[in-house]
Write a protein that holds these residues in place. Sequence first.
Motif, short mmCIF file in Angstrom:
data_model
loop_
_atom_site.label_atom_id
_atom_site.label_comp_id
_atom_site.label_asym_id
_atom_site.label_seq_id
_atom_site.Cartn_x
_atom_site.Cartn_y
_atom_site.Cartn_z
N THR A 63 0.83 -1.21 0.00
CA THR A 63 0.00 0.00 0.00
C THR A 63 0.86 1.25 0.00
O THR A 63 0.61 2.21 -0.76
CB THR A 63 -0.94 0.00 1.22
OG1 THR A 63 -1.82 -1.13 1.16
CG2 THR A 63 -1.76 1.27 1.28
N SER A 64 1.90 1.26 0.83
CA SER A 64 2.78 2.43 0.89
C SER A 64 3.49 2.66 -0.43
O SER A 64 3.65 3.80 -0.88
CB SER A 64 3.81 2.23 2.01
OG SER A 64 3.19 2.17 3.28
N ASP A 72 3.47 10.38 -7.50
CA ASP A 72 4.68 10.71 -8.26
C ASP A 72 5.93 10.80 -7.39
O ASP A 72 6.86 11.54 -7.71
CB ASP A 72 4.50 12.02 -9.04
CG ASP A 72 3.43 11.90 -10.12
OD1 ASP A 72 3.37 10.83 -10.75
OD2 ASP A 72 2.66 12.86 -10.31
N ALA A 73 5.95 10.06 -6.30
CA ALA A 73 7.13 9.99 -5.43
C ALA A 73 7.78 8.62 -5.60
O ALA A 73 7.83 7.80 -4.68
CB ALA A 73 6.74 10.24 -3.98
N LEU A 78 10.68 3.32 -4.10
CA LEU A 78 11.85 2.45 -4.23
C LEU A 78 12.58 2.29 -2.91
O LEU A 78 13.10 1.21 -2.60
CB LEU A 78 12.80 3.01 -5.29
CG LEU A 78 12.23 3.06 -6.72
CD1 LEU A 78 13.24 3.65 -7.68
CD2 LEU A 78 11.79 1.67 -7.18
N ARG A 79 12.59 3.33 -2.09
CA ARG A 79 13.22 3.22 -0.77
C ARG A 79 12.44 2.26 0.12
O ARG A 79 13.02 1.49 0.89
CB ARG A 79 13.32 4.60 -0.11
CG ARG A 79 14.51 5.42 -0.60
CD ARG A 79 14.74 6.62 0.31
NE ARG A 79 13.69 7.61 0.16
CZ ARG A 79 13.71 8.61 -0.72
NH1 ARG A 79 14.74 8.72 -1.53
NH2 ARG A 79 12.72 9.47 -0.78
N ILE A 80 11.12 2.30 0.01
CA ILE A 80 10.30 1.38 0.80
C ILE A 80 10.59 -0.06 0.39
O ILE A 80 10.72 -0.96 1.23
CB ILE A 80 8.81 1.71 0.61
CG1 ILE A 80 8.48 3.08 1.20
CG2 ILE A 80 7.93 0.63 1.25
CD1 ILE A 80 7.11 3.60 0.80
N ILE A 81 10.72 -0.28 -0.91
CA ILE A 81 11.04 -1.63 -1.41
C ILE A 81 12.43 -2.05 -0.95
O ILE A 81 12.65 -3.20 -0.55
CB ILE A 81 10.92 -1.67 -2.94
CG1 ILE A 81 9.45 -1.53 -3.34
CG2 ILE A 81 11.52 -2.96 -3.50
CD1 ILE A 81 9.24 -1.40 -4.83
N ASP A 82 13.38 -1.12 -0.98
CA ASP A 82 14.74 -1.42 -0.50
C ASP A 82 14.70 -1.88 0.95
O ASP A 82 15.37 -2.86 1.33
CB ASP A 82 15.64 -0.19 -0.62
CG ASP A 82 16.00 0.14 -2.06
OD1 ASP A 82 15.82 -0.73 -2.92
OD2 ASP A 82 16.46 1.28 -2.30
#
Length: 233
Positions: A63-64, A72-73, A78-82
């Motif tokens: 969700t995040s 558009d962030a 990608l940081r959340i996925i990292d």
Amino acid sequence: MRPVDLAREHGLSTQAVRNYEDAGVLPAAARTAAGYRCYTPLHARALRAFVALVRGHGHATATSVMRAVNRDAVDDALRIIDDSHCQLREDRRTVRAVEAVLGELAPVAAVSGEMFIGPLAARLGLRPATLRKWEAAGLVRPRRDRRTGYRVYDAHDVRDVMLIHQLRRGGHLLAQIAPLIVQVRSAGGVAPLESTLRGWHDRLSVRGRAMLAGAAELDAYLRERATTTPVSR
């Protein structure tokens, strides 16, 4: 496309699709003059990405990620996925650490009844202060006697203390021991833990593959989004 058209592919309810749009998981849909939502292939792609991300990262993380993308962030997404991949790496390290130390553990004698801190420390040749230190580190959790306030170690607490004692004698740090003790408690002992390690490995592998599939679907959504102008919220 109607909400039911998106819902049918994933076995969802039409209300779930509407809820995902309201939560920012899907981009905003255009409305007809009568107020009905009109979804597009972009929304279908977004829902596929979300469902795939849930399988690998869990509902909250997925969700995040989608919310970040839809505002558009992308860097935030990608940081959340990292961070999620880092958690998977730490989980793998924990399993490897458990495997490494299990072979060092001598059988722990069964203990019936309960013990106070003094007799337990004396039995292991330790100082009571050492047991209090392990408790402060969260490694053991004895209850308190209601009348005296003394620490009372039940059979499971004694087992954990004996395991910690063995591992400390083997040179392991408290920070290294902590994940093992958590896993021993969850499994119900060392023997059950040994038998469940393969299952943990399999679940981590499934999770890793699901993360790859989620990444592919998210990339497809990002590509399609780059060529489509979403409706402004």
